[in-house]
Write a protein that holds these residues in place. Structure first.
Motif, PDB file in Angstrom:
ATOM      1  N   LYS A 123      -4.561   8.654 -37.937  1.00 54.78           N
ATOM      2  CA  LYS A 123      -5.693   7.725 -37.963  1.00 54.78           C
ATOM      3  C   LYS A 123      -6.522   7.795 -39.246  1.00 54.78           C
ATOM      4  O   LYS A 123      -6.897   6.747 -39.793  1.00 54.78           O
ATOM      5  CB  LYS A 123      -6.579   7.962 -36.742  1.00 54.78           C
ATOM      6  N   GLN A 160      -5.137   5.547 -42.049  1.00 54.15           N
ATOM      7  CA  GLN A 160      -5.115   4.100 -41.772  1.00 54.15           C
ATOM      8  C   GLN A 160      -3.721   3.491 -41.777  1.00 54.15           C
ATOM      9  O   GLN A 160      -3.415   2.628 -40.955  1.00 54.15           O
ATOM     10  CB  GLN A 160      -6.039   3.338 -42.729  1.00 54.15           C
ATOM     11  N   SER A 161      -2.853   3.896 -42.706  1.00 51.76           N
ATOM     12  CA  SER A 161      -1.510   3.330 -42.728  1.00 51.76           C
ATOM     13  C   SER A 161      -0.539   4.325 -43.344  1.00 51.76           C
ATOM     14  O   SER A 161      -0.932   5.269 -44.041  1.00 51.76           O
ATOM     15  CB  SER A 161      -1.478   2.008 -43.505  1.00 51.76           C
ATOM     16  N   GLN A 221      -0.131   1.360 -38.864  1.00 49.67           N
ATOM     17  CA  GLN A 221      -1.232   0.656 -39.513  1.00 49.67           C
ATOM     18  C   GLN A 221      -2.338   0.395 -38.501  1.00 49.67           C
ATOM     19  O   GLN A 221      -2.099  -0.201 -37.438  1.00 49.67           O
ATOM     20  CB  GLN A 221      -0.763  -0.666 -40.119  1.00 49.67           C
ATOM     21  N   ASN A 222      -3.522   0.880 -38.824  1.00 51.90           N
ATOM     22  CA  ASN A 222      -4.727   0.599 -38.034  1.00 51.90           C
ATOM     23  C   ASN A 222      -4.525   0.844 -36.542  1.00 51.90           C
ATOM     24  O   ASN A 222      -4.741  -0.030 -35.703  1.00 51.90           O
ATOM     25  CB  ASN A 222      -5.188  -0.850 -38.270  1.00 51.90           C
TER      26      ASN A 222
END
Length: 316
Positions: free
Chosen positions: A148, A151-152, A168-169
């Motif tokens: 997390k 982010q990606s 991703q996200n």
């Protein structure tokens, strides 16, 4: 957690079977039992009899093995992941689809009620147009809290069929499957190369051969260099133990070659010796800050974390 502070974790693969009694809050493993009675072998045994249907046959086997855990009755649910939800397993469940959220809410599961106060929560796998997996999605969900902050990125789970899962996200958005482990097994044991390679423990002495193989794989030249392993053995007296790791390097290099010059973060989660081999491969083509690693013990914990997450979704 419904009715109990414990659950039984079942990881049932094609060739292996493992159950663990787990304390739900801490994920402490109280007891563990493993065998080589994987789905493939048990399915062959099922086909040799006619007294039970497939689900009952597998369910009865599962409950017979649960008795190897002396405190099994502390749990109310067996959480089953892996090949048990395939067409040769306990009960075929439809695949969930990629993308799927990292909290596990998009996965498919089925509660199978049983007679002895210990029910089965069977979890299906996931698929997209290019591949499928049963079991690795649980590890991915279990690792999600560590991904997390980035982010990606791309999560790599090496194995017989290695998985590369885009993240991703807080969602896993696509999947690539590589037959690296199976190809290595076939080439090293059943092809003309089998007399020129010899299994050996990973060590610093094999590093140069492995890196030479990586370089070939990264250049997309694996196929044209495979026979050279045999030629070097016969004509140059190359050590078959070195050739074992050169072949491994070719295959892993070929698998990782698309990541050359990538600017994405790559997450590697693997047991030894895959951890060292894939880490060396990634370090050959990516800057160190782009590589985030998780050890075999992290991966073990991730599987239980993922199953617990599914239980929490089920409880809601």
């Amino acid at each position: 957690m419904k009715n109990s502070g414990h659950f039984i974790s079942c990881d049932w693969g094609t060739s292996n079977f493992r159950i663990r009694l787990v304390e739900a809050d801490s994920l402490e493993v109280i007891e563990e039992y493993t065998s080589e009675q994987g789905i493939k072998t048990l399915y062959q045994q099922f086909l040799l009899q006619t007294a039970q249907n497939q689900t009952n046959f597998f369910k009865n086997y599962l409950f017979s093995q649960i008795k190897n855990l002396s405190n099994w009755n502390q749990a109310k649910l067996i959480v089953v992941a892996g090949m048990a939800s395939s067409n040769i397993g306990l009960l075929e469940l439809e695949y969930a689809h990629v993308p799927f959220t990292a909290n596990g809410a998009d996965l498919k599961y089925k509660l199978i009620s049983c007679q002895n106060n210990l029910d089965i929560l069977l979890i299906s796998g996931v698929k997209d147009s290019l591949g499928m997996m049963r079991g690795e999605e649980i590890q991915a969900i279990g690792l999600a809290k560590h991904l997390k902050p980035y982010q990606s990125g791309i999560l790599i789970l090496p194995g017989t069929h290695s998985k590369h899962i885009d993240y991703q996200n807080e969602s896993f958005t696509s999947l690539k499957s590589f037959m690296t482990g199976e190809l290595f097994e076939l080439l090293s044991s059943k092809s003309i190369l089998s007399n020129s390679v010899e299994a050996s423990a990973w060590s610093e002495a094999r590093k140069a051969a492995f890196e030479a193989g990586l370089a070939i794989g990264f250049k997309g030249q694996m196929n044209q260099n495979l026979f050279a392993i045999r030629a070097k053995h016969l004509l140059q007296n190359e050590n078959p133990k070195n050739s074992f790791f050169m072949l491994s390097g070719m295959l892993i290099g070929d698998e990782l070659s698309y990541l050359q010059d990538s600017n994405q973060t790559v997450f590697l989660a693997a047991d030894q010796p895959f951890f060292d081999l894939y880490q060396l491969g990634l370090q050959s083509i990516l800057p160190q800050p782009q590589i985030v690693t998780f050890s075999g013990s992290d991966l073990e914990k991730a599987f239980l974390t993922g199953q617990k997450q599914i239980l929490e979704v089920y409880d809601k």
